[in-house]
Design a protein around this motif. Structure first.
Motif, short mmCIF file in Angstrom:
data_model
loop_
_atom_site.label_atom_id
_atom_site.label_comp_id
_atom_site.label_asym_id
_atom_site.label_seq_id
_atom_site.Cartn_x
_atom_site.Cartn_y
_atom_site.Cartn_z
N LYS A 13 -30.11 -69.64 51.61
CA LYS A 13 -30.36 -69.22 53.00
C LYS A 13 -31.26 -67.98 53.03
O LYS A 13 -32.23 -67.91 53.79
CB LYS A 13 -29.03 -68.93 53.69
CG LYS A 13 -29.15 -68.43 55.14
CD LYS A 13 -27.78 -68.26 55.75
CE LYS A 13 -27.90 -67.78 57.21
NZ LYS A 13 -28.45 -66.42 57.31
N ARG A 14 -30.95 -67.01 52.20
CA ARG A 14 -31.74 -65.78 52.14
C ARG A 14 -33.17 -66.10 51.71
O ARG A 14 -34.14 -65.55 52.26
CB ARG A 14 -31.10 -64.80 51.15
CG ARG A 14 -31.89 -63.52 50.92
CD ARG A 14 -31.73 -62.55 52.06
NE ARG A 14 -32.53 -61.34 51.87
CZ ARG A 14 -32.44 -60.26 52.63
NH1 ARG A 14 -31.58 -60.24 53.64
NH2 ARG A 14 -33.19 -59.20 52.40
N PHE A 15 -33.30 -67.01 50.76
CA PHE A 15 -34.63 -67.32 50.23
C PHE A 15 -35.49 -68.00 51.29
O PHE A 15 -36.69 -67.76 51.38
CB PHE A 15 -34.50 -68.21 49.00
CG PHE A 15 -35.76 -68.33 48.22
CD1 PHE A 15 -36.14 -67.34 47.34
CD2 PHE A 15 -36.60 -69.43 48.38
CE1 PHE A 15 -37.32 -67.44 46.62
CE2 PHE A 15 -37.77 -69.54 47.67
CZ PHE A 15 -38.14 -68.53 46.78
N VAL A 22 -40.17 -68.96 40.07
CA VAL A 22 -41.53 -69.48 40.22
C VAL A 22 -42.13 -69.02 41.54
O VAL A 22 -43.29 -68.58 41.61
CB VAL A 22 -41.54 -71.02 40.12
CG1 VAL A 22 -42.92 -71.57 40.48
CG2 VAL A 22 -41.16 -71.47 38.71
N ASP A 23 -41.35 -69.08 42.58
CA ASP A 23 -41.86 -68.73 43.90
C ASP A 23 -42.23 -67.26 43.99
O ASP A 23 -43.15 -66.89 44.72
CB ASP A 23 -40.81 -69.07 44.95
CG ASP A 23 -41.38 -69.00 46.36
OD1 ASP A 23 -42.21 -69.85 46.70
OD2 ASP A 23 -41.01 -68.07 47.08
N ASP A 35 -39.54 -65.02 33.44
CA ASP A 35 -38.12 -65.33 33.65
C ASP A 35 -37.91 -66.83 33.81
O ASP A 35 -36.92 -67.40 33.31
CB ASP A 35 -37.59 -64.59 34.87
CG ASP A 35 -37.52 -63.08 34.66
OD1 ASP A 35 -37.26 -62.67 33.51
OD2 ASP A 35 -37.74 -62.33 35.63
N ALA A 36 -38.82 -67.47 34.54
CA ALA A 36 -38.71 -68.91 34.74
C ALA A 36 -38.82 -69.65 33.41
O ALA A 36 -38.03 -70.56 33.12
CB ALA A 36 -39.78 -69.39 35.71
N GLN A 37 -39.79 -69.27 32.58
CA GLN A 37 -39.99 -69.92 31.29
C GLN A 37 -38.79 -69.73 30.38
O GLN A 37 -38.35 -70.66 29.70
CB GLN A 37 -41.25 -69.38 30.62
CG GLN A 37 -41.64 -70.10 29.34
CD GLN A 37 -41.95 -71.56 29.59
OE1 GLN A 37 -42.79 -71.89 30.42
NE2 GLN A 37 -41.28 -72.44 28.89
N ARG A 90 -44.64 -70.77 48.78
CA ARG A 90 -46.05 -70.45 48.73
C ARG A 90 -46.90 -71.68 48.43
O ARG A 90 -48.11 -71.61 48.55
CB ARG A 90 -46.34 -69.35 47.71
CG ARG A 90 -46.10 -69.71 46.26
CD ARG A 90 -46.18 -68.43 45.43
NE ARG A 90 -45.91 -68.64 44.03
CZ ARG A 90 -46.84 -68.77 43.11
NH1 ARG A 90 -48.10 -68.78 43.45
NH2 ARG A 90 -46.51 -68.92 41.85
N SER A 91 -46.28 -72.79 48.07
CA SER A 91 -47.04 -74.02 47.87
C SER A 91 -47.19 -74.71 49.22
O SER A 91 -46.66 -75.77 49.47
CB SER A 91 -46.31 -74.94 46.88
OG SER A 91 -46.07 -74.26 45.68
N THR A 92 -47.95 -74.10 50.10
CA THR A 92 -48.03 -74.57 51.48
C THR A 92 -48.51 -76.01 51.56
O THR A 92 -47.94 -76.82 52.30
CB THR A 92 -49.00 -73.66 52.27
OG1 THR A 92 -48.60 -72.32 52.09
CG2 THR A 92 -48.97 -74.03 53.73
#
Length: 734
Positions: free
Chosen positions: A544-546, A586-587, A593-595, A718-720
């Protein structure tokens, strides 16, 4: 003899494989035309030239068990000694998948993880040196093994791998026929064995008789229509009857001899065996080639030493072949002749005896199940065995488990104390088979029968998860609320239900109420010290926050959820938490950290399977896309799409692929990705592509405890363009 052209072609394929370019070939022919002999010659030739050779033969009795054929060929059946095989064997057993909803297709859902693990094992073996897989009797291979072979054949040109399969002609719509005959990108050769020509027949007769055949023998041999097995059995039968007259120049038969049928010739050699040997062989024919000598000794109640003497006599007579611990008839026609000699009412007895012996020896549950399905199990034995083995059988072979549990429910007494346990396992087997509506209905019926309070929570969770996964979070929410009101639900379960209620509300698009319920569940879970409910509540709050304000606080909430030790929750719930955290990383451009997180969860994702494997590949693809590694992203997308029928995640994967195509100016390819999946059948009240919890799996079941499942991912904000693609492509969310 008479197969020089076919063997020459296989020799060419061996040379190609040794040079680094793999090949696939299929040897097709009627029974007795020499398919097995061609494979054996090819195996010997490949070994002499330095290929590592693995061989396998599919068995009729094992067709119902997924991956039985390929796992036997690769040595995954028992307890593998090397680490790589042991890891694949663990994926095959599927312990981490118990309680996860399955798919009706054997190439989707949980099975996709096993397919990928087996393919990875073969690739690792090829990295150590050229490898040859020689596979006989493919017409009896289980569907899951055929799916593995299809993937290997499609990619064989990329590996130093030779795949040679043999099978009888099958229907043009069969999986095996499609494997061997359909156009496949790569290197594929079809070798169709024809009957031996006159010259080859004459050479074979001369070889069998020690000199050229005379005119009468040649005329009789014409009736065999060039079938090598027919000719071999004919000469053997004539020799046993001393009907061949050997002259100085030729071998012939007396005038008036008639040609028996092939079946009569095959059974002729059995006349010369003792009755006790025949009796043992008939039992072996019923049990099939998967039976070991030790198991056969237990079934026929013979000391192993005496059984070995019987087998030696059968080998000397040409009935059995020496293949080590497992029994193998010289030809399947011999086994069928012995099998047909056993009355149908009697065949069930060896299967039942075998099931009891295997169960007593602690054999794998699917081995026991094969024989229980082939016989008429006694209700007491079946129900008792299922009480201890249903869970393991459901993870390994859910369709087999479902059939046996259905039989047990029909045979059992509903008033018995253990009957509710059978109902529970039956509903879970339906869930694992992808029969979501049926699982939900079974659990609702059990609840309606005033069950023992100890089972009420578990049945409610089946209803909730089956409804949720099939796209009805509204029904799941209604059941959650009913469970919270029920006096039979313990307080700790009520907290877990409340946390999952927040997930349902999120899936329905009511973010405000979802956040409020999740906050209350978080406080209650903190007070009760329950990590399952706490993880679910934190995950909803993070999501929700994201969606509202993507920032460090959202990531910290997700980190809190993911730091809960995986030992205290179902592997699927922990996996969902980790993958959601990756999506947040990623976002927010936290690529390192993602990797790091993706590297840590690669093997667990493989073990868990289901929707988590394509989700893992989607996360890898998103990371690669956002770091400019578009080819790597496309490779991950291809792997994710290979995981089978996961529509929501497939849409997301194709959306990323379409986005890359747009950036590269390949508009037709982008449009192809967007139209590759059909629209949803039903209109559902849910969030659009921004929902992160539409396909949460039934990951609640472990060690007779219910746990919460994690929401599924969304494409980063951000991947609009990707968001727009997903929203335009389908009204459903994932």
């Amino acid at each position: 003899m008479g197969r020089a052209a076919e063997l020459g072609e296989l020799s060419r394929l061996v040379e190609s494989t040794l040079a680094g370019e793999g090949q696939a070939a299929f040897v097709v022919g009627e029974a007795g035309l020499g398919k097995t002999a061609v494979l054996e010659q090819a195996a010997a030739s490949a070994e002499r030239r330095g290929l590592r050779v693995l061989q396998g033969s599919a068995q009729e009795l094992e067709q119902a068990c997924p991956f039985a054929f390929i796992s036997s060929c690769l040595g995954l059946e028992e307890s593998p000694s090397d680490a790589r095989r042991a890891r694949v064997a663990e994926v095959l057993r599927g312990d981490a998948r118990y309680g996860l909803p399955g798919a009706k297709s054997e190439t989707s859902g949980a099975y996709a993880a096993t397919v990928e693990a087996i393919i990875g094992l073969v690739e690792d073996m090829c990295a150590q040196g050229p490898l040859a897989l020689l596979l006989d009797d493919l017409q009896w291979a289980d569907s899951a093994s055929v799916a593995v072979l299809h993937k290997l054949v499609c990619s064989v040109h990329q590996l130093p791998l030779l795949v040679v399969g043999a099978h009888r002609p099958v229907s043009g719509v069969g999986e095996v026929d499609q494997l061997s005959r359909s156009p496949i990108a790569g290197n594929r050769t079809l070798l169709e064995l024809a009957p031996l020509d006159a010259e080859a027949v004459a050479a074979l007769l001369a070889d069998l008789c020690g000199r050229p055949a005379g005119p009468r023998l040649r005329r009789m041999a014409e009736g065999a229509a060039g079938n090598p097995l027919y000719l071999t059995e004919l000469i053997a039968a004539l020799r046993r009857e001393h009907a061949i007259e050997t002259g100085e120049a030729t071998a012939d038969i007396a005038a008036g001899c008639t040609l028996p049928s092939l079946t009569a010739l095959v059974t002729h050699r059995l006349r010369y065996l003792r009755d006790d040997v025949l009796q043992v062989l008939r039992v072996a024919a019923v049990l099939g080639a998967s039976c070991t000598t030790a198991e056969l000794a237990a079934v026929v109640d013979l000391p192993l030493r005496d059984l070995l003497a019987v087998m030696a006599e059968a080998e000397a007579s040409g009935v059995l072949r020496d293949t080590g611990q497992r029994l193998r008839f010289r030809h399947e026609l011999i086994r069928h002749a012995l099998y047909d000699a056993v009355p149908g009412s009697v065949r069930t007895m060896p299967h039942m005896r075998a099931a009891q012996c295997l169960a007593g020896a602690g054999a794998a549950p699917e081995r026991v199940a094969e024989h229980l399905l082939g016989g008429l199990p006694s209700p007491d034995f079946l129900i008792t065995w299922l009480e201890g083995s249903a869970a393991r059988l459901t993870t390994r072979a859910p369709a087999m488990a479902l059939r046996l549990l259905t039989t047990a429910l029909e045979l059992g007494d509903p008033t018995d104390a253990g009957y509710a346990n059978l109902r529970l396992h039956h509903a879970l087997a339906q869930l694992s088979c992808g029969l979501l509506a049926e699982a939900e209905e079974s659990a609702r019926c059990a609840l309606a029968k005033a069950p023992d309070p100890g089972w009420e929570c578990l049945m409610r969770w089946i209803v909730i998860q089956a409804a949720f996964v099939r796209g009805r979070p509204d029904l799941a929410l209604a059941e959650v609320r009913a469970g919270c009101r029920s006096p039979g639900v313990p307080a700790i379960e009520a907290v877990r239900l409340q946390a999952f209620g927040a997930v349902c509300l999120f899936a329905l698009g009511d973010l405000t109420e979802a956040g409020a319920v999740a906050s209350r569940a978080r406080r209650a879970a903190d007070k009760a010290g329950d990590s399952h409910a706490l993880a679910g509540a934190l995950h909803v709050l993070a999501a929700k926050r994201f969606l509202e304000t993507p920032d460090a606080e959202a990531v910290e909430l997700a980190r809190q959820a993911s730091r809960l030790t995986p030992d205290t929750m179902h592997p699927a719930q922990w996996m969902g938490l980790q993958l959601a955290l990756v999506n947040y990383y990623v976002d927010l451009d936290l690529g390192h950290d993602a990797q790091r997180t993706l590297a840590a969860i690669r093997i667990p994702a493989e073990h868990t399977g289901g929707m988590f494997l394509p989700w893992y590949h989607l996360s890898c693809a998103l990371l690669a896309f956002h770091t400019g590694r578009w080819d790597d992203a496309l490779a991950e997308i291809a792997s994710g799409l290979d995981c089978g029928d996961q529509d929501a995640l497939s849409r997301a994967l194709r959306a990323v692929a379409a986005l890359i195509a747009v950036h590269r100016g390949r508009r037709p390819l982008a449009e192809a990705h967007l139209t590759a999946l059909p629209p949803e059948v039903a209109t559902r009240r849910s969030l659009s592509s921004t929902s992160i919890c539409r396909c949460a799996p039934a990951s609640f079941w472990t060690k007779r405890r219910a746990t919460r499942s994690a929401p599924t991912p969304a494409l980063p904000r951000r991947s609009t363009a990707a968001w727009a693609i997903c929203r335009a492509g389908s009204s459903s969310a994932f």
